[in-house]
Motif scaffolding. Sequence first.
Motif, mmCIF file in Angstrom:
data_model
loop_
_atom_site.group_PDB
_atom_site.id
_atom_site.type_symbol
_atom_site.label_atom_id
_atom_site.label_comp_id
_atom_site.label_asym_id
_atom_site.label_seq_id
_atom_site.Cartn_x
_atom_site.Cartn_y
_atom_site.Cartn_z
ATOM 1 N N THR A 457 0.682 -1.260 -0.074
ATOM 2 C CA THR A 457 0.066 0.007 0.016
ATOM 3 C C THR A 457 0.886 1.200 0.065
ATOM 4 N N ASP A 458 0.192 2.273 -0.122
ATOM 5 C CA ASP A 458 0.934 3.741 0.127
ATOM 6 C C ASP A 458 1.722 3.901 1.242
ATOM 7 N N ARG A 459 1.124 3.190 2.225
ATOM 8 C CA ARG A 459 1.719 3.328 3.680
ATOM 9 C C ARG A 459 2.978 2.329 3.645
ATOM 10 N N ASP A 460 2.828 1.263 2.953
ATOM 11 C CA ASP A 460 4.342 0.313 2.669
ATOM 12 C C ASP A 460 5.610 1.066 2.090
ATOM 13 N N ARG A 461 4.953 1.722 1.202
ATOM 14 C CA ARG A 461 6.241 2.361 0.204
ATOM 15 C C ARG A 461 6.909 3.871 0.927
ATOM 16 N N ILE A 462 8.013 3.579 0.865
ATOM 17 C CA ILE A 462 8.617 4.882 1.353
ATOM 18 C C ILE A 462 9.567 5.245 0.499
ATOM 19 N N GLU A 463 9.860 6.513 0.767
ATOM 20 C CA GLU A 463 10.828 7.426 0.021
ATOM 21 C C GLU A 463 11.000 8.442 0.600
ATOM 22 N N VAL A 464 12.363 8.647 0.925
ATOM 23 C CA VAL A 464 12.815 9.762 1.902
ATOM 24 C C VAL A 464 13.207 11.087 0.986
ATOM 25 N N PRO A 465 12.896 12.003 0.793
ATOM 26 C CA PRO A 465 13.405 13.151 0.144
ATOM 27 C C PRO A 465 14.768 13.657 0.772
ATOM 28 N N GLU A 466 15.567 14.128 -0.146
ATOM 29 C CA GLU A 466 16.839 14.729 0.276
ATOM 30 C C GLU A 466 16.713 15.751 1.389
ATOM 31 N N THR A 467 16.000 16.537 1.173
ATOM 32 C CA THR A 467 15.660 17.703 2.115
ATOM 33 C C THR A 467 13.890 17.902 2.250
ATOM 34 N N VAL A 468 13.571 18.429 3.331
ATOM 35 C CA VAL A 468 12.238 18.711 3.659
ATOM 36 C C VAL A 468 11.577 19.612 2.870
ATOM 37 N N PRO A 469 10.654 19.278 2.018
ATOM 38 C CA PRO A 469 9.936 20.317 1.073
ATOM 39 C C PRO A 469 9.437 21.449 1.845
ATOM 40 N N PRO A 470 9.558 22.745 0.895
ATOM 41 C CA PRO A 470 9.177 23.872 1.706
ATOM 42 C C PRO A 470 7.752 23.904 1.988
ATOM 43 N N GLU A 471 6.945 23.211 1.147
ATOM 44 C CA GLU A 471 5.400 23.187 1.435
ATOM 45 C C GLU A 471 5.162 22.312 2.673
ATOM 46 N N ILE A 473 7.492 22.456 5.378
ATOM 47 C CA ILE A 473 7.974 23.690 6.313
ATOM 48 C C ILE A 473 6.804 24.630 6.711
ATOM 49 N N SER A 474 6.250 25.109 5.515
ATOM 50 C CA SER A 474 5.406 26.108 5.583
ATOM 51 C C SER A 474 4.099 25.711 6.351
ATOM 52 N N THR A 475 3.783 24.330 6.646
ATOM 53 C CA THR A 475 2.527 23.942 7.622
ATOM 54 C C THR A 475 3.011 24.013 8.926
ATOM 55 N N LEU A 476 4.136 24.040 9.096
ATOM 56 C CA LEU A 476 4.597 23.931 10.904
ATOM 57 C C LEU A 476 4.291 24.980 11.648
ATOM 58 N N GLU A 478 3.596 26.876 15.834
ATOM 59 C CA GLU A 478 4.521 27.283 16.657
ATOM 60 C C GLU A 478 4.472 26.029 17.627
ATOM 61 N N LYS A 479 3.495 25.211 17.943
ATOM 62 C CA LYS A 479 3.230 24.008 18.821
ATOM 63 C C LYS A 479 4.112 22.967 18.166
ATOM 64 N N ASP A 480 3.767 22.809 16.723
ATOM 65 C CA ASP A 480 4.394 21.746 16.094
ATOM 66 C C ASP A 480 6.250 21.827 16.394
ATOM 67 N N LEU A 481 6.563 23.136 16.087
ATOM 68 C CA LEU A 481 7.927 23.504 16.146
ATOM 69 C C LEU A 481 8.670 23.343 17.840
ATOM 70 N N ALA A 482 7.632 23.628 18.791
ATOM 71 C CA ALA A 482 7.819 23.232 20.200
ATOM 72 C C ALA A 482 8.031 22.100 20.378
ATOM 73 N N PHE A 483 7.173 21.130 19.712
ATOM 74 C CA PHE A 483 7.314 19.509 20.049
ATOM 75 C C PHE A 483 8.627 19.074 19.326
ATOM 76 N N LEU A 484 9.107 19.640 18.024
ATOM 77 C CA LEU A 484 10.342 18.986 17.543
ATOM 78 C C LEU A 484 11.440 19.473 18.402
ATOM 79 N N LYS A 485 11.520 20.609 19.129
ATOM 80 C CA LYS A 485 12.590 21.213 20.125
ATOM 81 C C LYS A 485 12.513 20.101 21.325
ATOM 82 N N VAL A 555 14.499 22.083 9.957
ATOM 83 C CA VAL A 555 13.294 22.850 9.815
ATOM 84 C C VAL A 555 13.223 23.835 11.175
ATOM 85 N N LEU A 556 13.902 23.787 12.213
ATOM 86 C CA LEU A 556 13.925 24.723 13.467
ATOM 87 C C LEU A 556 14.571 26.040 12.889
#
Length: 556
Positions: A457-471, A473-476, A478-485, A555-556
């Motif tokens: 399934t789509d869940r089984d298939r994995i592809e890791v981009p070289e970098t986090v896409p801008p689109e 990052i733009s969705t993160l 303040e709470k998301d960033l606090a969690f990542l810290k 992304v921080l």
Amino acid sequence: MTQEEAPEDEFSIHWIEDVVNDVLEREADTYLISSGKSPSGSIHIGFVRELIVGDVIKRELERRGKKARTMFVVDDFDPLRSFPPSTSLSSDEWMGTPYSDVPDEFGCCESFGAHWANELVETFPAFGLDPEVVWTHRIYETPEMLDAVRKCLKNTETIREIMIEFVASAFSDEQKQEYVESMKTWYPASVVCPQCGKLQAGGKGSIVPNRVLNYDEESDIVTFKCPACGFAGNTPLSETRVKLVWRIDWPAKWYVLKVTCEPAGKDHSVKGGSYDTGLEVSKRVFGWSGPVKVPYEWVRIGGRDMSTSEGIVFTPRSWLEIAPPELYRYLMLKTDLARAVNIQPDRIPDMIDEYERFERIYYGLEEVDEEKKQLVKLIYPLCVTGPIPDKYVPKLPFRFAVTTSQLEGLLGEDAVMEQCEQVLRKKYGLDIVSEEARNLIPLRLRRARNWAREFGTDRDRIEVPETVPPEVISTLTEKDLAFLKQMVEVLEGGTLDDEALQSAVFERARKVGLKEKRAFVVLYRIIISKKYGPRLGPFLNLLGNAWVLKRINSVL
């Protein structure tokens, strides 16, 4: 569990003993179990059920101290009726020609028939099969087969009676009358035209055989007129390439090869079908009982019947690309021959887990009742494709392999192998991973990766981009960033086991007031640009703290 297959704890294995007992009623110095197939294109994996049934009968006979062997008869003297899709050869030029006379468009084998037969034969060792391979066009070159053809032509009247009895039994009165009338001049053989090389004119749905028109017993002369090119001849049987019609060809080969037993699919095994016709010909023309009949139901893939001529094919080679051959033998053995086996490729990981639990029971590593133990002791040796190892060889969990195999480009081959060995050590309590277990890892990874690409399934298939896409990052928020810290703190604190890391995600999300589900989405999004993925704790550990830290910090 596949759709029409017995549940894991239900087995229908009585057929093995029943069939072997029937075979043992025949007297033979060496018991011959035969199978046959027309090489009209890629031969699908459903036919391997027949080969496995024959192999199991042989193994059981040998276990009882009898001599036995198996044979695979390639029916390459059959006329070409249609090409499989995408064939480049000309239908007009080759239709009606024996498969053995049609060239191999790929240039690697001596004929079209040899190419497709060899595609199957090359997989025999992997599936634990070792039949003698016999080619029908060569059988017809032997004096024994010539004598069998002559016997059939001499007994044409008897064969006509048999054909009317078996073929016309379900006809209406009008149809039967027409059939009986047509049989008055019918002969049970066709001629390969010496002029154009065809056994018949026309293709599937409009076939006109180059039938023998007359046979003179005294002179041993056959008369024919080719419907494809019009060439007519009166030639000695010994100088003519003659092929018996299908329902007569089969029992003639049984007689010549001295076949003791032959499994056959339901299409041939129905009451009054080609198998029963062949048994009657065996008795009334060749003077013996014929082989033991072993009917079996078809194997389906994803709920569909397979057909070589229609291009609905899942080949043995395709199976070996995604799953172990032992699993296929297991699925065939646990299911009664009268039941269809419907294999759902998307459920391969579950089926592998089931088989490998079965294997561990054999080696005493799983607790089950005595009845199940005895069942496993009987069946497991018949699933194995080679010598049975003295000790259990640990296997990498297939679902872990699905994830890990797709990260080889990111982590490197050595790092992936180290992770796999670490999982084996932990799962089986090993100090050292044996060479046998280590050698199985690359194949398990390759099959898991292939399965994910083809059937996951789509869940089984994995592809890791070289970098986090801008689109992403733009969705993160303040709470998301606090969690990542918070996750940076966790990862900088050292390596945790899978469960502890999974728990840390929940705890750190709650600490900053982020919904737990959102926390998982955030991590999956910055790693693989999806809202979901493999179980997070093991996945993060597989990637390694250093890599995950670098990703989060980007992304921080």
